[in-house]
Write an enzyme that holds these catalytic residues in place. Structure first.
Site, PDB file in Angstrom:
ATOM      1  N   ASP A   1       4.515   6.283  14.787  1.00 44.46           N
ATOM      2  CA  ASP A   1       4.935   5.309  15.678  1.00 44.46           C
ATOM      3  C   ASP A   1       6.425   4.877  15.853  1.00 44.46           C
ATOM      4  OD1 ASP A   1       4.829   3.752  13.429  1.00 44.46           O
ATOM      5  OD2 ASP A   1       3.009   2.680  13.925  1.00 44.46           O
TER       6      ASP A   1
ATOM      7  N   ASP B   1       0.830  -0.966  -0.063  1.00 44.22           N
ATOM      8  CA  ASP B   1       0.064  -0.204  -0.007  1.00 44.22           C
ATOM      9  C   ASP B   1       0.687   1.056  -0.010  1.00 44.22           C
ATOM     10  OD1 ASP B   1      -2.767  -1.356   0.362  1.00 44.22           O
ATOM     11  OD2 ASP B   1      -1.837  -1.879   2.387  1.00 44.22           O
TER      12      ASP B   1
ATOM     13  N   ASP C   1       0.798   5.358   1.109  1.00 42.87           N
ATOM     14  CA  ASP C   1       0.312   6.299   1.820  1.00 42.87           C
ATOM     15  C   ASP C   1       0.801   7.822   1.376  1.00 42.87           C
ATOM     16  OD1 ASP C   1      -1.425   4.543   2.926  1.00 42.87           O
ATOM     17  OD2 ASP C   1      -0.404   4.424   4.824  1.00 42.87           O
TER      18      ASP C   1
END
Length: 449
Positions: free
Chosen positions: A157, A78, A80
């Site tokens: 994170d 994916d 982003d």
């Protein structure tokens, strides 16, 4: 370059007034000559998204796990994009886009079948001016506070995920020494791990998944609080847990991830199988065979059915409940359906499996008793069932694990491959008592005759 400069100079003054400019901060800019990202691994949709936003006068970068994977010479699953444009501004730039989410407002930009998730740079959720809400435990319930790129990097994170790649300049921006950590094979939390896990307990599951998938060793300070804070996962919405566990089991490293979950005490309450089944010899073998099968399919690029995967993971809970309901005097088939209902209801309280998956799971489970019926017309009708193939693969796992005799699985393999005459000779003698036909009584005479 001149065209882009003119667009930046002459763009409307209100075009991005709600998104603050990136302040000068400590950031390492890594050139293409150093990072050597292979542009062939980039998604055209991600490039078009960043180009579209930059042409509109905004900053835009491929961000997070995609950059990490590109640095590891892997093709990201994916892509982003992070930008200083607000969701409304992104929505105006792209005709095929939509704003989603309440906890985190994002924009999905569509290019054919590919969806690029675009987020606005986040600011601190402690900022009183923004739309944020925090639970007493410290978990972030809502976070729509926009900020600078530097603030956004602090909010991510792990250091390996706080990386920004600009396809136009081909530079990687590294705010937290993520590139050296990746090179050293370390997964390190940004900031105080206890605080960050309290903000979002799912980060503990993510640490385990990324460590197993990428072969990164979890930094000591990042790893130490995990077992102590594992209970925080009970407060996470079941749907979020399901999404994260699905990523974990479809990572291509499900066995390592399952072992790591147990090692860090994260498995309790998520899936009953990880509480009980892995302590039972047959159950453990069945689950490990299922996870091995899943890993092999993922790594070879073959499709994987989440329904089949979770049907295997919960099967031994169904078996235990099935036996319990039979011992209470229920007939086998009704007892099986009662067991399926009970297991699905209990599971939904802890980790909600999407209905489209749970319906197929029930069909796979419900067909299992029919494989033991090898007489008459029943085997033929089972072969024609739409879920036969998934149920058959499930049967083979049961046989391979030792739950059922191998002969049963081999019989169905041979029966499916046989021609009409061979199938007829393979059928077993009918053992079930024949249904008695109800005898009709004499016809009553019509009134008056």
């Amino acid at each position: 370059m001149i065209k882009k400069l003119l667009q930046r100079v002459f763009k409307p003054a209100t075009s991005n007034k709600s998104a603050p400019a990136t302040p000068a901060g400590k950031v390492e800019r890594i050139s293409a000559r150093v990072h050597r990202i292979d542009r062939k691994l980039l998604s055209n949709a991600a490039i078009k998204t960043t180009e579209g936003l930059q042409k509109a006068g905004f900053e835009a970068f491929v961000v997070g796990g995609a950059v990490r994977d590109l640095l590891l010479k892997q093709r990201p699953k994916d892509f982003d994009v992070a930008t200083n444009a607000t969701p409304e501004q992104v929505n105006k730039v792209f005709r095929r886009s939509r704003i989603i989410g309440r906890r985190f407002r994002l924009v999905h930009v569509m290019f054919g079948d590919e969806v690029i998730e675009v987020s606005t740079f986040r600011g601190s959720h402690l900022n009183e001016q923004g739309d944020a809400k925090v639970a007493d435990t410290g978990r972030i319930l809502r976070d729509n506070v926009f900020g600078s790129q530097e603030e956004d990097a602090v909010r991510r994170d792990f250091t390996a995920n706080a990386l920004y790649y600009d396809p136009a300049s081909e530079e990687v921006l590294d705010f937290h020494q993520g590139v050296p950590d990746i090179q050293a094979g370390i997964l390190r939390m940004i900031g105080d791990p206890v605080t960050r896990y309290r903000e979002d307990p799912v980060r503990m599951l993510r640490a385990v998944r990324l460590s197993a998938k990428l072969g990164l060793k979890i930094d000591k300070a990042t790893e130490q609080p995990i077992s102590e804070l594992a209970d925080l996962l009970h407060d996470v919405p079941p749907s979020r847990l399901f999404d994260e566990m699905l990523k974990l089991f479809l990572s291509g490293h499900a066995i390592e991830s399952a072992n790591a979950l147990r090692q860090h005490g994260l498995h309790h309450g998520l899936l009953p199988l990880l509480d009980v089944v892995l302590e039972q010899p047959i159950g453990e073998r069945f689950v490990k065979l299922a996870l091995k099968n899943t890993d092999e399919r993922v790594l070879s690029g073959k499709p994987v059915s989440p329904s089949f995967l979770f049907a295997t993971l919960l099967w031994h809970e169904v078996l235990l409940a099935w036996k319990k309901f039979e011992q209470q005097g229920n007939k086998p088939i009704p007892a099986l359906h009662m067991a399926m209902d009970e297991v699905c209801d209990i599971q939904a309280e802890k980790m909600a499996i999407h209905k489209r998956f749970s319906a197929t799971m029930r069909e796979i489970w419900g067909l299992q008793p029919r494989f033991e019926q090898r007489a008459g017309k029943r085997p033929y009708s089972l072969l024609e069932n739409p879920r036969y193939r998934a149920a058959y693969d499930f049967l083979l796992l049961r046989c391979e694990s030792g739950e059922l005799p191998a002969e049963l699985g081999q019989w169905w393999t041979d029966f499916a491959n046989a021609d009409g005459e061979q199938r007829q000779t393979m059928l077993l003698p009918e053992t079930a008592p024949k249904k008695r036909r109800r005898r009709r009584g004499p016809k009553k005479s019509a009134a008056g005759e």
